[in-house]
Design an enzyme around this catalytic site. Sequence first.
Site, PDB file in Angstrom:
ATOM      1  N   GLU A 294       0.844  -1.192   0.000  1.00 61.80           N
ATOM      2  CA  GLU A 294       0.000   0.000   0.000  1.00 61.80           C
ATOM      3  C   GLU A 294       0.886   1.250   0.000  1.00 61.80           C
ATOM      4  O   GLU A 294       1.901   1.306   0.700  1.00 61.80           O
ATOM      5  CB  GLU A 294      -0.896   0.028   1.240  1.00 61.80           C
ATOM      6  CG  GLU A 294      -2.040  -0.976   1.212  1.00 61.80           C
ATOM      7  CD  GLU A 294      -3.256  -0.456   0.466  1.00 61.80           C
ATOM      8  OE1 GLU A 294      -3.159   0.631  -0.138  1.00 61.80           O
ATOM      9  OE2 GLU A 294      -4.294  -1.141   0.496  1.00 61.80           O
TER      10      GLU A 294
ATOM     11  N   ASP B 283      -7.003   1.668  -8.218  1.00 66.62           N
ATOM     12  CA  ASP B 283      -5.636   1.996  -7.804  1.00 66.62           C
ATOM     13  C   ASP B 283      -4.626   1.030  -8.440  1.00 66.62           C
ATOM     14  O   ASP B 283      -4.964  -0.120  -8.699  1.00 66.62           O
ATOM     15  CB  ASP B 283      -5.513   1.999  -6.272  1.00 66.62           C
ATOM     16  CG  ASP B 283      -5.928   0.698  -5.629  1.00 66.62           C
ATOM     17  OD1 ASP B 283      -6.995   0.164  -5.972  1.00 66.62           O
ATOM     18  OD2 ASP B 283      -5.171   0.198  -4.770  1.00 66.62           O
TER      19      ASP B 283
END
Length: 515
Positions: free
Chosen positions: A297, A349
């Site tokens: 992340e 994303d």
Amino acid sequence: MAGTRSRWRRGAVALAAAALAGAVAAPPTPATAAPRDAVDSAFQRAAHEFGVPRDVLVAVGYGESRLDAHGGKPSQANGYGVMHLASNPTRHTLERAATLTGEPVARLKSATPANIRGGAAVLRELADTEGLTAADRNRVTAWYPVVARYSGAADDATARLYADAVYDLLQQGIPGPVPVPARRLRPELGRYAAVAPAGSTVAGALAAAVPEYPPARWVPANSANYAVGRSSRITTVIIHVTQGSYAGTVSWFQNPSAGVSAHYVVKSSNGEITQMVREGDTAYHARSGNAYGLGIEHEGYVDNPAWFTDAMYRSSAALTRYLCDKYGIPKDRNGIKGHNEIAGNDHTDPGPNWNWNYYISLVNQGGGGAGARYFGGSPTDFSGDGRDDVVAFTHGTLADVYVSTSTGTGFAGTSVKWNDYFGLTGETPLTGDFDGDGRDDIVVFTQGTLADVYVGLSTGTGFLAGAKWHDWFAPNAEVPAVGDVNGDGRDDIVTFTHDAAADVYVALSTGSSFA
């Protein structure tokens, strides 16, 4: 952005929205970006109304969102707006702000001035709970415990990680249309003085508390958010964007109601890394990709490229290189994929602002070749007092830069960190006054196949973040050097090809780049 085991968080959002429907006084309206001067005015008004220092309020908002409302869309933790007012099973700052201000929930979500006002109201209530007096509230340093509580962290260690990030912003200053001046601060930690920030190295720590990637912190995700073991071998590194802040994401993965996690989280400003799930365990981040993927992340939001700093790219690429080498994963787009590329996902994303070509080139760079062995002498008067100082580049994955300033008879105290991420292993660092202000700066030549040149300008007490000043200079094993070649008071860069041609090339400094 991490995904749940079987479904995305939309279900939780829908339930929260249904529960709030009766309390909303007006239908939701699309969020619109407020002009920057209006945002600054909103911070000043809210700070005055609730007795919160304006700079503390701005720093909290900047750390959460870069002062971007993201069109009223929620974060991964279901937080809204500049101040990240959250509504999830364990944190209800959105609803609390509505009660304290009288603003409808829909307006707190969609209108930036209302959102800032709501954040200020929540901070003030927390200050009262912490027992801050009127005199205390006037001191920026006294708000540290309040900021820590605003994080909604699962424990005090993660709350301190959050508060430290906010006070780092206050120390460094925030540029732009909503500015905060840099200052020296010693925050009043209160009870947090006895708490180590999450992931701090502790002597004698158990092996389970040590990260597998040595430069990382180890902060375990809640056991409800991942599965022990794997049902498939590891074949892919999966790139995510958090849709939230670094500390907020670490806290969210510790929350048992989240249902999501990732193996690693990377910070935007300096590339700091936290490991939260062991590589041999199955993090819940990519649905069908969970069994075979390693999730990384990256702090930020897909719609705002400002989060994707060079420090983040470089740090993450070094981590991905390590993972690819460890598990035999191809260092290309077959082995390194975005969340949006994994079957069965509806996420976008890392999004169109993620620079895949640059990232993959960094993953494959892994050092600057033979040229990195040259460390020529160069000027080091970083404070501009006429005396040269000493500097150390740690290289490695931390890549810190330390300086000890000269007193004329010795070097003052222990060295102080002047830059947080500069000059990786294999890159060649040098120094020179590249903007002609009388203070020497630092420069690094990445060499290798990218051959970029980055400069960190001196402020007299630190070096600014590295900025690319040249796109192709001193590749592979060429030998770089620094000097004021044209005599204009600004140092330039030189490279010796060191081959059969034995050519010498110069790029002159303009004060903000090398021509």
